[in-house]
Structure formats: C-alpha cells, structure tokens
Design a protein around this motif. Structure first.
Motif, PDB file in Angstrom:
ATOM      1  N   UNK A 156      45.962  48.967  40.056  1.00 61.57           N
ATOM      2  CA  UNK A 156      45.377  48.302  38.813  1.00 61.57           C
ATOM      3  C   UNK A 156      44.478  48.064  39.454  1.00 61.57           C
ATOM      4  N   UNK A 157      43.955  46.601  38.457  1.00 65.37           N
ATOM      5  CA  UNK A 157      42.809  46.099  37.973  1.00 65.37           C
ATOM      6  C   UNK A 157      42.883  45.202  38.282  1.00 65.37           C
ATOM      7  N   UNK A 158      41.953  44.362  38.913  1.00 67.28           N
ATOM      8  CA  UNK A 158      41.372  42.930  39.598  1.00 67.28           C
ATOM      9  C   UNK A 158      39.977  42.701  39.456  1.00 67.28           C
ATOM     10  N   UNK A 159      39.945  41.535  39.135  1.00 68.12           N
ATOM     11  CA  UNK A 159      38.442  40.681  38.758  1.00 68.12           C
ATOM     12  C   UNK A 159      37.957  40.636  39.981  1.00 68.12           C
ATOM     13  N   UNK A 160      36.719  41.109  39.442  1.00 70.41           N
ATOM     14  CA  UNK A 160      35.303  40.687  40.899  1.00 70.41           C
ATOM     15  C   UNK A 160      34.973  39.199  40.894  1.00 70.41           C
ATOM     16  N   UNK A 163      50.982  30.607  40.275  1.00 72.14           N
ATOM     17  CA  UNK A 163      51.710  31.143  40.664  1.00 72.14           C
ATOM     18  C   UNK A 163      52.640  31.800  40.484  1.00 72.14           C
ATOM     19  N   UNK A 164      53.848  32.299  39.801  1.00 70.71           N
ATOM     20  CA  UNK A 164      54.949  31.937  39.153  1.00 70.71           C
ATOM     21  C   UNK A 164      55.564  31.044  40.110  1.00 70.71           C
ATOM     22  N   UNK A 165      56.009  31.824  41.095  1.00 69.76           N
ATOM     23  CA  UNK A 165      56.970  30.703  42.295  1.00 69.76           C
ATOM     24  C   UNK A 165      56.643  29.782  43.447  1.00 69.76           C
ATOM     25  N   UNK A 166      55.152  29.547  44.031  1.00 66.24           N
ATOM     26  CA  UNK A 166      54.962  29.368  45.178  1.00 66.24           C
ATOM     27  C   UNK A 166      53.691  28.143  44.259  1.00 66.24           C
ATOM     28  N   UNK A 167      54.274  26.710  44.067  1.00 63.68           N
ATOM     29  CA  UNK A 167      53.060  25.987  43.285  1.00 63.68           C
ATOM     30  C   UNK A 167      51.955  25.397  43.707  1.00 63.68           C
ATOM     31  N   UNK A 168      50.959  25.261  43.331  1.00 57.83           N
ATOM     32  CA  UNK A 168      49.836  24.640  44.281  1.00 57.83           C
ATOM     33  C   UNK A 168      49.190  26.069  44.302  1.00 57.83           C
ATOM     34  N   UNK A 169      49.332  27.308  44.435  1.00 58.97           N
ATOM     35  CA  UNK A 169      48.757  29.000  44.626  1.00 58.97           C
ATOM     36  C   UNK A 169      48.462  29.620  43.302  1.00 58.97           C
ATOM     37  N   UNK A 170      47.290  29.896  43.161  1.00 56.77           N
ATOM     38  CA  UNK A 170      46.742  30.607  42.094  1.00 56.77           C
ATOM     39  C   UNK A 170      46.459  32.093  42.936  1.00 56.77           C
ATOM     40  N   UNK A 171      46.982  33.284  41.561  1.00 56.57           N
ATOM     41  CA  UNK A 171      46.526  34.520  42.496  1.00 56.57           C
ATOM     42  C   UNK A 171      45.207  35.479  41.042  1.00 56.57           C
ATOM     43  N   UNK A 172      45.268  36.191  41.411  1.00 56.37           N
ATOM     44  CA  UNK A 172      44.206  37.250  40.960  1.00 56.37           C
ATOM     45  C   UNK A 172      45.228  37.695  39.781  1.00 56.37           C
ATOM     46  N   UNK A 173      44.380  37.965  38.311  1.00 57.57           N
ATOM     47  CA  UNK A 173      44.986  38.231  37.276  1.00 57.57           C
ATOM     48  C   UNK A 173      45.175  39.426  37.501  1.00 57.57           C
TER      49      UNK A 173
END
Length: 487
Positions: free
Chosen positions: A106-110, A120-130
């Motif tokens: 898959x492609x992820x941003x630099x 994150x859809x399930x863990x509050x406060x956590x951000x993930x790469x799109x």
C-alpha cells in the motif's frame, strides 16, 4: 486497470475519479495482523463457524485486530464523515510503497504532519498514517485523472455533485430504463445512460397490423432479411441490466449499424426499404415496430410454408431513439462477438462456441428448451450469418419445419470432424457428405439434456408443437425490453 474497469460500467474519467475519491472519503481498510493465521474460508470451515470462515484468533479477532483485505488504514483525515481531505492528502504529499501489517503493498505518506493523520478507528487519541491504493495513486499520476482531481480539490461543491450523480448511476444502472423505477423519489430528469425512448402516440388495429404485414412481405425483402434484422435488433437485450433490445431501433444508429455481427450491408438495405414503407403510410409507424413486425410476418409465412397456420403475437408501441438519446460509447460493450443462434463467431476464442451460446442465452433470459427450439428454427429458416450453410439440415430452407432435429437425431448419418470446429454429416451407407455443421449444431445431439429436447421436437407428431414453441420463444425475444407490456 482502473480506466478499463470503470469503462465496463459505462463510467467516464470524471465519474471514475469521483467514485474512487468519494468511496474512499469514508471508512478504512482492515489488515492489522498476520493474514496467514486466519482460519479456513467459509466453504472449508467446520460447521460451528456457521458459514463465516476466516476466523481471526489474533487479539480480539475484530476491531483494531481485524484482517480482511490485507490493506490497513483510512484514506482521509476524517473517515467517519463526508469531508474534503482526500484530495488534500493525495495531491499535497509524497507517497511511498510499503507493506501493511498483513503483508499487502500500500502507499503511505512521507513526513506527514500529525494533525493531518486520521484518528485510529478503535483506540482513542492515537493517529495513524493514511493510506492510498494503486487506484488512488492513479488519480494523481495519470495526466487526465490528475486534471480532474485538481478541479475536484479546488471545487468541493462540484465534486459533491459529480459524485452524487455518479453514485446514482452506479447503483441504478442495472435497473434499465426509468419506466422501471418505482416510488416518489424517481428523478424527473432523463439521463442518457438510462437509454431514454420517445413517447409513442399511436395505436394499431388488427386490420392495420395485417395490412402492414402484407406490405412488408411484398416489399421485395426476403423472409431471411426480415427475420435476421428483427433478430439482430432484439438480441442485444441483456437481462443483467435490462439494456438493449428492439425498442428504440438503435440498430439504425451508431455504433450498432456498423457492427460486423449485424451485417451492415444487408442491414442498410432492409432499413432503407422499411423507411420507404414508413414514408408511404398514412399513420407513421416507428421503424422499431416495422422491424419486429417484419420478422413476425416472415415467421408466419415460414410456418405456412411448413403447413402450419399460426399468428405471431405483436405488441405495437415501440419508439425510435435518436443519436441524442443514445450513449454510443457505452453501447460498444453490447456488441455481439458471437451468436450461436445465427451460427457465427467473430473470431476464434479460448471459450468454445457452444459455451458462448450459453452465455448469450442466459443474457437474453431464455431457458434451455427455448434456446433449443429457437436454434432449430433459425437453422431451417436459413438465418446463418453471411448465408453460411452449416447446420442447415433441411432441403426446404425457409419453411419452419422440425427438420433440424429430425436429421440431427437420424442414426443413418455419421459425424466426421473436418476441422477443429466444423464437421461433415456423412451418409453411413454411401459415405457421401449430406450436410456440414459446427460445434454449436452438434452439441444439441451430444449433450444429454439438450438431446432430450431435440428428440421431443424430432417426433413426427410434434411438428405443430415445434412451431408453436418457436413462436412463443420468438415473441419472448422480441418483447424482452417491452416493460410496458404485460407478459
């Protein structure tokens, strides 16, 4: 290929970009785990799985531990609502190809800012790469897609309108014409992909219909020309999305008028004569109705030639579509590349001709008995593409006899291969070739189910049944797209 896939659904580039971007604005992919340890697929799982399969024993087995596509992540910054961050992320960041936790590329941003990342859809406060898929990256890298993406990025309102229209098209294009829609929310606007038709403002009495039949039979056109034109006009009907069919007479228009399977030279001759007849009528009848009525009149004459008097039911009321009502590009996908009923294939294919016949039969909504009776009738009527003689097992071409089935099941003949797809029908006593055939012809003797139907129609006391069944199946084909007629 994204463009090819969406083109098969009659979507242009703008609709393709809108659907891809709009569909990826909300939601996420699930691949946060090792796909190799998922349980067996549904058909192989034990009964306690109750048909679900792919049981996930990692962590919770769901939520943040879900593994489905293998890709992992959301496409936009706010994937829980309609928003306009998809194009912002796609166009304003550099992307690299990486593997998901499940091992999918898959492609992820630099170097993306933290605030641009989705939560994150399930863990509050956590951000993930799109993430982006190859299809998403095509919207950035393909020159034409890029222009459209930038316009959508700069004009979110326009993007929303295009997406809404494309989504409606995607979810309704298998309903056929607007006349089949139900409910108070049916749009008033006629859309070209719905294959709109003009309103017909005439009716025909039985006397007028009989008078038209005489004009058509005495026009100088042969029975075969009338039957083939009616068949070619109607055979485009697809029960899969209710497109095609004789209503609209789009066989007169591009691209159908130039299709090899429609024999353009013969077609133009017939259409010119039908237009001449139309111009001489006190009441203007559509070319679409004249095409079908011409075929039906020729069938009646052929039945009479076989000693059976029968009337082919005819339902007037078809309209003549115009070029402005026709999405010519999308109609290219309806072009027949084979028609076993007329013993024709455009070229050699990996799929066998008899298998192609089944495909056409199911698209037209025909049953196996209907396929069988139509096949036998079309052969003795001499309707083969290009006038080919393969499968014409009769000395009375043009008469609607059961000769095809009689001679197919006659044990006084032997069948000798002449090539990969052609056969000689040889008299056992003399060794002389009586007829020739294709695989499509012989499958009605070799397949046990089809042979059982063929033997019914081959019976001496079933000549009239054969004609009646042929006419019933013929009318079904002619009226397949008449959603306004009670069947």
């Amino acid at each position: 290929d994204v463009r090819t896939t969406f083109k098969r659904m009659a979507m242009n580039d703008e609709e393709t970009v809108a659907l891809t971007a709009g569909g990826h604005t909300v939601g996420k992919c699930h691949g946060n785990g090792d796909a190799s340890i998922l349980g067996p697929k549904p058909e192989e799982a034990d009964v306690e799985e109750q048909g679900f399969g792919w049981k996930n024993t990692q962590g919770k087995g769901h939520s943040e531990d879900t593994v489905s596509s293998g890709l992992e992540g959301a496409w936009s910054s706010k994937p829980d609502r309609w928003n306009h961050t998809y194009f912002h992320l796609l166009l304003n960041h550099e992307w690299e190809s990486v593997k998901s936790p499940a091992g999918a590329w898959q492609w992820e941003p630099i170097n993306m800012k933290e605030e641009d990342k989705p939560l994150d859809a399930h863990i509050p406060g956590v951000r993930r790469n799109p993430i982006m898929t190859d299809a998403d990256m095509a919207l950035k890298m393909d020159p034409e897609y890029r222009k459209i993406s930038e316009r959508f990025h700069n004009d979110p309102e326009y993007f929303g309108e295009v997406f809404a229209r494309a989504w409606f098209k995607l979810t309704h294009r298998d309903l056929g014409p607007k006349s089949r829609y139900l409910g108070p929310d049916v749009p008033k606007e006629d859309l070209i992909w719905q294959d709109p038709l003009p309103t017909v403002d005439y009716t025909l009495s039985e006397v007028e219909i009989e008078d038209l039949k005489k004009k058509l039979l005495n026009s100088g056109l042969s029975q075969t020309e009338l039957i083939n034109t009616a068949w070619d006009s109607a055979r485009t009907f697809r029960g899969s999305d209710y497109r095609g069919g004789a209503n609209g007479a789009r066989i007169r228009l591009a691209p159908q008028k130039d299709w090899v399977g429609n024999e353009p030279e013969r077609l133009q001759k017939v259409l010119a004569k039908l237009e001449e007849i139309q111009q001489g009528l006190d009441k203007k009848v559509s070319i679409a109705d004249l095409i079908v009525l011409g075929g039906s009149a020729a069938i009646e004459k052929a039945a009479e030639n076989a000693g059976v008097k029968i009337k082919v039911p005819f339902s007037p009321g078809r309209g003549d579509a115009t070029d402005e009502m026709t999405d010519a590009e999308s109609f290219n996908d309806l072009e027949p590349i084979h028609d076993g009923f007329r013993n024709w294939v455009k070229k050699d294919y990996v799929v066998k001709p008899e298998e192609l016949l089944l495909d056409r039969t199911q698209l037209m909504g025909l049953t196996a008995p209907e396929m069988t009776v139509l096949m036998g009738g079309m052969r003795v009527l001499g309707t083969n593409h290009g006038g080919a003689k393969h499968g014409v097992f009769t000395d009375k071409v043009g008469a609607l006899t059961n000769d095809f089935f009689v001679n197919l099941t006659d044990m006084s003949y032997d069948w000798k291969p002449a090539s990969d797809s052609h056969y000689n029908i040889v008299e056992r006593k003399t060794g002389e070739t009586k007829w020739t055939a294709t695989r499509v012809d012989l499958v009605f003797g070799s397949n046990s189910i089809l042979r059982s139907y063929a033997e019914v129609y081959a019976q001496d006391d079933n000549k009239e049944k054969f004609v009646k069944d042929f006419v019933k199946a013929w009318v079904k084909v002619m009226d397949a797209d008449r959603f306004d007629v009670k069947k």
